[in-house]
Design an enzyme around this catalytic site. Sequence first.
Site, PDB file in Angstrom:
ATOM      1  N   TYR A  21      -3.430  -7.671  24.972  1.00 18.89           N
ATOM      2  CA  TYR A  21      -2.367  -8.648  24.676  1.00 18.89           C
ATOM      3  C   TYR A  21      -1.089  -8.267  25.425  1.00 18.89           C
ATOM      4  O   TYR A  21      -0.362  -9.124  25.907  1.00 18.89           O
ATOM      5  CB  TYR A  21      -2.092  -8.726  23.166  1.00 18.89           C
ATOM      6  CG  TYR A  21      -2.790  -9.872  22.481  1.00 18.89           C
ATOM      7  CD1 TYR A  21      -4.169  -9.870  22.319  1.00 18.89           C
ATOM      8  CD2 TYR A  21      -2.083 -10.969  21.999  1.00 18.89           C
ATOM      9  CE1 TYR A  21      -4.825 -10.922  21.689  1.00 18.89           C
ATOM     10  CE2 TYR A  21      -2.728 -12.026  21.371  1.00 18.89           C
ATOM     11  CZ  TYR A  21      -4.092 -11.997  21.219  1.00 18.89           C
ATOM     12  OH  TYR A  21      -4.732 -13.039  20.596  1.00 18.89           O
ATOM     13  N   TYR A  77     -14.526   1.386  10.041  1.00 22.50           N
ATOM     14  CA  TYR A  77     -13.101   1.725  10.154  1.00 22.50           C
ATOM     15  C   TYR A  77     -12.780   2.250  11.568  1.00 22.50           C
ATOM     16  O   TYR A  77     -11.894   1.722  12.241  1.00 22.50           O
ATOM     17  CB  TYR A  77     -12.778   2.781   9.100  1.00 22.50           C
ATOM     18  CG  TYR A  77     -11.339   3.227   9.024  1.00 22.50           C
ATOM     19  CD1 TYR A  77     -10.358   2.402   8.470  1.00 22.50           C
ATOM     20  CD2 TYR A  77     -10.954   4.494   9.458  1.00 22.50           C
ATOM     21  CE1 TYR A  77      -9.038   2.839   8.364  1.00 22.50           C
ATOM     22  CE2 TYR A  77      -9.642   4.925   9.353  1.00 22.50           C
ATOM     23  CZ  TYR A  77      -8.683   4.101   8.812  1.00 22.50           C
ATOM     24  OH  TYR A  77      -7.383   4.530   8.706  1.00 22.50           O
ATOM     25  N   ASP A 136      -4.144 -12.670   3.048  1.00 27.03           N
ATOM     26  CA  ASP A 136      -5.156 -11.825   3.693  1.00 27.03           C
ATOM     27  C   ASP A 136      -4.968 -11.944   5.214  1.00 27.03           C
ATOM     28  O   ASP A 136      -4.999 -13.061   5.747  1.00 27.03           O
ATOM     29  CB  ASP A 136      -6.545 -12.317   3.265  1.00 27.03           C
ATOM     30  CG  ASP A 136      -7.631 -11.334   3.648  1.00 27.03           C
ATOM     31  OD1 ASP A 136      -7.647 -10.889   4.810  1.00 27.03           O
ATOM     32  OD2 ASP A 136      -8.450 -11.011   2.774  1.00 27.03           O
ATOM     33  N   ASP A 163       0.572  -8.685   1.798  1.00 32.24           N
ATOM     34  CA  ASP A 163      -0.561  -7.858   1.353  1.00 32.24           C
ATOM     35  C   ASP A 163      -1.488  -8.705   0.498  1.00 32.24           C
ATOM     36  O   ASP A 163      -1.040  -9.653  -0.150  1.00 32.24           O
ATOM     37  CB  ASP A 163      -0.045  -6.653   0.532  1.00 32.24           C
ATOM     38  CG  ASP A 163      -0.979  -5.458   0.563  1.00 32.24           C
ATOM     39  OD1 ASP A 163      -2.111  -5.594   0.064  1.00 32.24           O
ATOM     40  OD2 ASP A 163      -0.581  -4.402   1.072  1.00 32.24           O
ATOM     41  N   GLY A 175       0.827  -1.210   0.000  1.00 32.67           N
ATOM     42  CA  GLY A 175       0.000   0.000   0.000  1.00 32.67           C
ATOM     43  C   GLY A 175       0.857   1.254   0.000  1.00 32.67           C
ATOM     44  O   GLY A 175       2.085   1.192  -0.131  1.00 32.67           O
TER      45      GLY A 175
HETATM   46  P1  NAD Z   1      -3.503   1.879   1.633  1.00 31.94           P
HETATM   47  O1  NAD Z   1      -4.927   1.551   1.348  1.00 31.94           O
HETATM   48  O2  NAD Z   1      -2.678   2.421   0.524  1.00 31.94           O
HETATM   49  O3  NAD Z   1      -2.730   0.623   2.237  1.00 31.94           O
HETATM   50  C1  NAD Z   1      -3.360  -0.391   2.953  1.00 31.94           C
HETATM   51  C2  NAD Z   1      -2.786  -1.722   2.478  1.00 31.94           C
HETATM   52  O4  NAD Z   1      -3.391  -2.780   3.219  1.00 31.94           O
HETATM   53  C3  NAD Z   1      -3.097  -1.983   0.998  1.00 31.94           C
HETATM   54  O5  NAD Z   1      -1.933  -2.393   0.338  1.00 31.94           O
HETATM   55  C4  NAD Z   1      -4.135  -3.102   1.045  1.00 31.94           C
HETATM   56  O6  NAD Z   1      -4.122  -3.928  -0.112  1.00 31.94           O
HETATM   57  C5  NAD Z   1      -3.738  -3.831   2.310  1.00 31.94           C
HETATM   58  N1  NAD Z   1      -4.841  -4.597   2.906  1.00 31.94           N
HETATM   59  C6  NAD Z   1      -6.095  -4.185   3.182  1.00 31.94           C
HETATM   60  N2  NAD Z   1      -6.809  -5.182   3.729  1.00 31.94           N
HETATM   61  C7  NAD Z   1      -5.977  -6.262   3.797  1.00 31.94           C
HETATM   62  C8  NAD Z   1      -6.142  -7.589   4.263  1.00 31.94           C
HETATM   63  N3  NAD Z   1      -7.312  -8.023   4.780  1.00 31.94           N
HETATM   64  N4  NAD Z   1      -5.080  -8.437   4.177  1.00 31.94           N
HETATM   65  C9  NAD Z   1      -3.899  -8.021   3.656  1.00 31.94           C
HETATM   66  N5  NAD Z   1      -3.692  -6.774   3.204  1.00 31.94           N
HETATM   67  C10 NAD Z   1      -4.726  -5.899   3.272  1.00 31.94           C
HETATM   68  O7  NAD Z   1      -3.535   2.894   2.866  1.00 31.94           O
HETATM   69  P2  NAD Z   1      -2.354   3.611   3.657  1.00 31.94           P
HETATM   70  O8  NAD Z   1      -2.642   5.057   3.657  1.00 31.94           O
HETATM   71  O9  NAD Z   1      -1.025   3.122   3.209  1.00 31.94           O
HETATM   72  O10 NAD Z   1      -2.642   3.095   5.141  1.00 31.94           O
HETATM   73  C11 NAD Z   1      -1.821   2.127   5.795  1.00 31.94           C
HETATM   74  C12 NAD Z   1      -2.266   1.993   7.232  1.00 31.94           C
HETATM   75  O11 NAD Z   1      -2.133   3.246   7.908  1.00 31.94           O
HETATM   76  C13 NAD Z   1      -3.738   1.576   7.381  1.00 31.94           C
HETATM   77  O12 NAD Z   1      -3.852   0.663   8.456  1.00 31.94           O
HETATM   78  C14 NAD Z   1      -4.439   2.864   7.722  1.00 31.94           C
HETATM   79  O13 NAD Z   1      -5.590   2.657   8.503  1.00 31.94           O
HETATM   80  C15 NAD Z   1      -3.361   3.613   8.506  1.00 31.94           C
HETATM   81  N6  NAD Z   1      -3.572   5.068   8.416  1.00 31.94           N
HETATM   82  C16 NAD Z   1      -3.221   5.768   7.306  1.00 31.94           C
HETATM   83  C17 NAD Z   1      -3.459   7.133   7.242  1.00 31.94           C
HETATM   84  C18 NAD Z   1      -3.069   7.968   6.055  1.00 31.94           C
HETATM   85  O14 NAD Z   1      -3.386   9.170   6.037  1.00 31.94           O
HETATM   86  N7  NAD Z   1      -2.380   7.458   5.055  1.00 31.94           N
HETATM   87  C19 NAD Z   1      -4.079   7.788   8.325  1.00 31.94           C
HETATM   88  C20 NAD Z   1      -4.444   7.024   9.426  1.00 31.94           C
HETATM   89  C21 NAD Z   1      -4.163   5.666   9.483  1.00 31.94           C
END
Ligand code: NAD
Length: 310
Positions: free
Chosen positions: A158, A144, A57, A32, A11
Site C-alpha cells: 500500500y 496469527y 469488527d 473494538d 484491549g
Molecule cells: P488484546 O487481546 O488485549 O487486545 C486486542 C484487542 O483487539 C481486543 O480489545 C480485541 O477485542 C480487539 N479485536 C480483536 N479482533 C477484533 C476485530 N476483528 N475487530 C475489532 N476488534 C478486535 O491484546 P494486546 O496485547 O493489547 O495486543 C494488541 C495488539 O498488539 C495486537 O494486534 C497484537 O497482535 C499486538 N501485539 C501484542 C503483544 C503483547 O505482548 N501484548 C506482542 C506482539 C504483538
Amino acid sequence: MKRILVTGGSGFLGSHLCQRLHAQGHYIICLDNNYTGSEKNITPLIGKKNFEFINHDVTQPIDVKCDEIYNLACPASPVHYQTKPIFTIETSYMGAKNMLDLAVKNKAKILQASTSEVYGDPEVHPQKESYWGHVNPIGPRACYDEGKRIAETLFVNYQKAYDLEIKIMRIFNTYGPNMHPQDGRVVSNFIVQALAGKNITIYGDGKQTRSFCYVDDNINGMIALMNSPKDITGPINIGNPHEFTMLELAEIVLKMTNSKSKIIFEALPVDDPMQRKPDISLAKTHLNWEPKIPLKDGLVKTTEYFKSIL
Ligand code: NAD
Ligand code: UDP
C-alpha cells in the site's frame, strides 16, 4: 489536536494507548468488538470530551474521519487467537486491508501492531528486523504468525501503490495492568495463579526464554514510531532485550507475591518458540527509544493491578 483512530482500543495495549493520546489532547476514536478487550479498560475515558467508542469488527469496512490510525485489533494471546483461527486470519488480513483503505481515503498515517511472532521459532538470536523468520505455515500458531506477516506485506505494498505513510512495529512480549486475568499469556497466568495460591503452570521444562517489556515503555515506543520522520517505516522491533527463562519468571513471581503456590510442569504447546530476544539497535538509532522499566518493577505494578481487580 489530531483525530486518532485506535483499533483494538479496549484491549490491553489499546486502552493504555487511548489514555496516553487522550491525555496529550487528541480526539480519540476507540474501535473494538470486545472479543478479548473490555469496556472496563476504557472506563476512565467513557463520557469524556474528545473520546468516542465504536463497537465494530475490523473485518468489515468503516468510514471514519481521522489523521492517524493505530491498527491494534487482533487477539494476541495464543489461547485466544487459536480458539477461532479463521477469525484471527480474517482480522489480521481484512482488518489491515480495511484500515489501509481508510488511511488512503483520509490521507492518514497508519501504524501496524506487528509482532515478534513473524520470526516464528527463531534460529537467529537475538532477532534483528533483517531476519526473515522460521514459521510453520500449517501449525497452530500460523493463523496469527502468517496473518501478521501478510499484514506487513500488505502495508509495504500500500505504501508503494498509494505513497501512504506507514509504520510497522514488531512488538515483543509486553505485560502490565489491563491484561485480562484469563488472558492466558504467561505473565498474567503466573501472577493470577500465585495470588490465588494455585499451581504455577510451566509449559515444557521452563527453559524456553522470552524478554518482557512493561506496557509504559511499549507505548512510548509506539508513539515515537508514529511521530518519526516519513522515511522511518519499519519494521522496527520494540521490546525489552533482557531475557528470562519461564522458570526464572515463575521464581521471581513466587518470591514477589510471597506465594505458597507450587510449580507444576505441563505439555509444551506445539511450535512454542524456544528463545526470543529483540535486537533494538534500530529503535535506539531512529527513535532514540529504549525500555526503562526493569522486569521486577513492572511485575510489582502488574501484581498491584491484579490484586485490585480479583
Ligand atoms: P488484546 O487481546 O488485549 O487486545 C486486542 C484487542 O483487539 C481486543 O480489545 C480485541 O477485542 C480487539 N479485536 C480483536 N479482533 C477484533 C476485530 N476483528 N475487530 C475489532 N476488534 C478486535 O491484546 P494486546 O496485547 O493489547 O495486543 C494488541 C495488539 O498488539 C495486537 O494486534 C497484537 O497482535 C499486538 N501485539 C501484542 C503483544 C503483547 O505482548 N501484548 C506482542 C506482539 C504483538
Ligand atoms: N507459558 C507457560 N505457562 C503459562 C503460559 C505460558 O509456561 O501458563 C509459556 C509458553 O509456553 C511460552 C511462554 O510462556 O513458552 C510465553 O507464552 P505467552 O503465551 O505469554 O506468549 P508467546 O510468546 O508464546 O506468544
